[in-house]
Design a protein around this motif. Structure first.
Motif, PDB file in Angstrom:
ATOM      1  N   GLY A 109       0.809  -1.209   0.000  1.00 17.58           N
ATOM      2  CA  GLY A 109       0.000   0.000   0.000  1.00 17.58           C
ATOM      3  C   GLY A 109       0.846   1.264   0.000  1.00 17.58           C
ATOM      4  N   SER A 110       1.905   1.283   0.812  1.00 20.35           N
ATOM      5  CA  SER A 110       2.778   2.464   0.875  1.00 20.35           C
ATOM      6  C   SER A 110       3.465   2.708  -0.459  1.00 20.35           C
ATOM      7  N   ILE A 113       0.715   3.937  -3.007  1.00 18.93           N
ATOM      8  CA  ILE A 113       0.285   5.312  -2.757  1.00 18.93           C
ATOM      9  C   ILE A 113       1.366   6.303  -3.185  1.00 18.93           C
ATOM     10  N   GLU A 114       2.626   5.943  -2.955  1.00 20.00           N
ATOM     11  CA  GLU A 114       3.737   6.816  -3.359  1.00 20.00           C
ATOM     12  C   GLU A 114       3.771   7.019  -4.870  1.00 20.00           C
ATOM     13  N   MET A 116       1.140   7.129  -6.815  1.00 21.09           N
ATOM     14  CA  MET A 116      -0.044   7.826  -7.287  1.00 21.09           C
ATOM     15  C   MET A 116       0.285   9.283  -7.630  1.00 21.09           C
ATOM     16  N   ARG A 130      -5.159  10.097  -2.450  1.00 17.91           N
ATOM     17  CA  ARG A 130      -4.193   9.195  -3.088  1.00 17.91           C
ATOM     18  C   ARG A 130      -4.475   7.736  -2.714  1.00 17.91           C
ATOM     19  N   LYS A 131      -4.942   7.526  -1.491  1.00 15.85           N
ATOM     20  CA  LYS A 131      -5.287   6.164  -1.073  1.00 15.85           C
ATOM     21  C   LYS A 131      -6.490   5.651  -1.857  1.00 15.85           C
ATOM     22  N   ALA A 134      -5.383   4.751  -5.269  1.00 16.62           N
ATOM     23  CA  ALA A 134      -4.681   3.462  -5.268  1.00 16.62           C
ATOM     24  C   ALA A 134      -5.672   2.307  -5.245  1.00 16.62           C
TER      25      ALA A 134
END
Length: 334
Positions: A109-110, A113-114, A116, A130-131, A134
């Motif tokens: 996930g991290s 999101i980065e 995005m 952004r989440k 994703a």
């Protein structure tokens, strides 16, 4: 308008046996909004070409080219910082080995999101946007349980799930050029069709140009407008997909088309499928001249000289004895 223009790209590798030419004077042109297929056997240099375009060469590489332009900018003159600045927005890549392309100590996930695009609006809501973006892209690539995937680490996922995450990361920014190296490897058939539809939608709705790399000529020909056939680091033939399939000029292209299984006919159990005799040469033992020579059904003594890449009515082929009556005098690529 030409988005990518590569002329006479040569990649030499330093090996214990000396320098070898993994790619030999390869030329490739991709137009704006085009889906271009790059077809070849394993070891033909397809992934090397993709890495050269992205600017991630190996430590033992020597790259030479007459031209390597992306949207009017010379990639050969860019430094590493300039190359990084165009990653994501200008071009992106779906790697063939997804699990090794993700950081094993950071959650999926991290990392997703980065990747995005930057969100607009108040600073306290940007992270949530952004989440959600994703999660949206995970749904588009066929992942239903997005919470589990985003909380997992890459080593906890299967190869197919990692591949889907890599695709979501690559397409999220709608880059001008997307390089897809075997994008549906390790996926079930239904998901493969879904991924190809997603790539087609990106191309049609957002104008994303796609370089689709595969060894499956039958699959690639269904989605690509133009094809380039690569063998042992040399371009054998290139041209519009329908023309190339209807009338191949090069013996290698004809062999590939002739050896596609015919599912309409009944095949006896354990029968031997037709194949081209021999195998692709090792880099340390490349043939002189045309590298297909030892396997080519049309090979003659003249084939010890490397054929020029001829241009005829939008078609390109490198063969001394092509399946066409036209004489070639033009070795340039438009």
């Amino acid at each position: 308008m030409q988005l990518l223009d590569i002329r006479n790209l040569t990649i030499e590798l330093d090996t214990p046996q000396g320098k070898v030419k993994a790619l030999d004077r390869v030329s490739l042109t991709i137009q704006d909004g085009e889906i271009h297929g790059l077809v070849g056997e394993s070891g033909s240099g397809r992934s090397l070409l993709a890495r050269a375009i992205l600017g991630i060469p190996g430590s033992n590489w020597t790259i030479k080219a007459d031209r390597m332009m992306l949207n009017g900018r010379n990639l050969l003159e860019m430094n590493s910082q300039e190359r990084r600045s165009i990653m994501g927005s200008e071009m992106a890549m779906i790697f063939q080995d997804p699990s090794s392309s993700l950081d094993p100590v950071i959650s999926v996930g991290s990392q997703l999101i980065e990747a995005m695009p930057a969100s607009t609006g108040f600073w306290w809501s940007r992270g949530k946007k952004r989440k959600r973006a994703a999660e949206k892209w995970l749904h588009k690539v066929g992942i239903k349980d997005h919470k589990k995937i985003m909380a997992s680490f890459p080593w906890e996922l299967s190869e197919g799930e990692c591949q889907k995450v890599m695709i979501a990361m690559a397409v999220a920014n709608s880059p001008k050029l997307l390089i897809a190296d075997e994008p549906t490897a390790s996926m079930e058939t239904s998901t493969q069709a879904q991924i190809f539809r997603l790539l087609s939608q990106l191309n049609q709705l957002h104008g994303v140009s796609i370089l689709l790399i595969s060894h499956e000529l039958e699959t690639v020909s269904q989605w690509c407008e133009r094809l380039t056939v690569l063998y042992a680091g040399q371009v054998m033939e290139a041209g519009p997909t329908q023309q190339l399939i209807a009338k191949p000029f090069h013996p290698y292209t004809k062999a590939l088309l002739g050896h596609i299984p015919d599912y309409t006919e009944t095949t006896q159990q354990k029968s031997i499928l037709p194949t081209l005799p021999g195998s692709a040469p090792a880099l340390q033992h490349l043939p002189i001249g045309c590298r297909l020579g030892p396997r080519c059904p049309e090979a003659k003594k003249t084939c010890v000289k490397q054929p020029i890449l001829c241009r005829k009515k939008g078609r390109h082929f490198a063969c001394h004895f092509p399946y066409t009556n036209e004489t070639c005098h033009d070795s340039t690529i438009a």
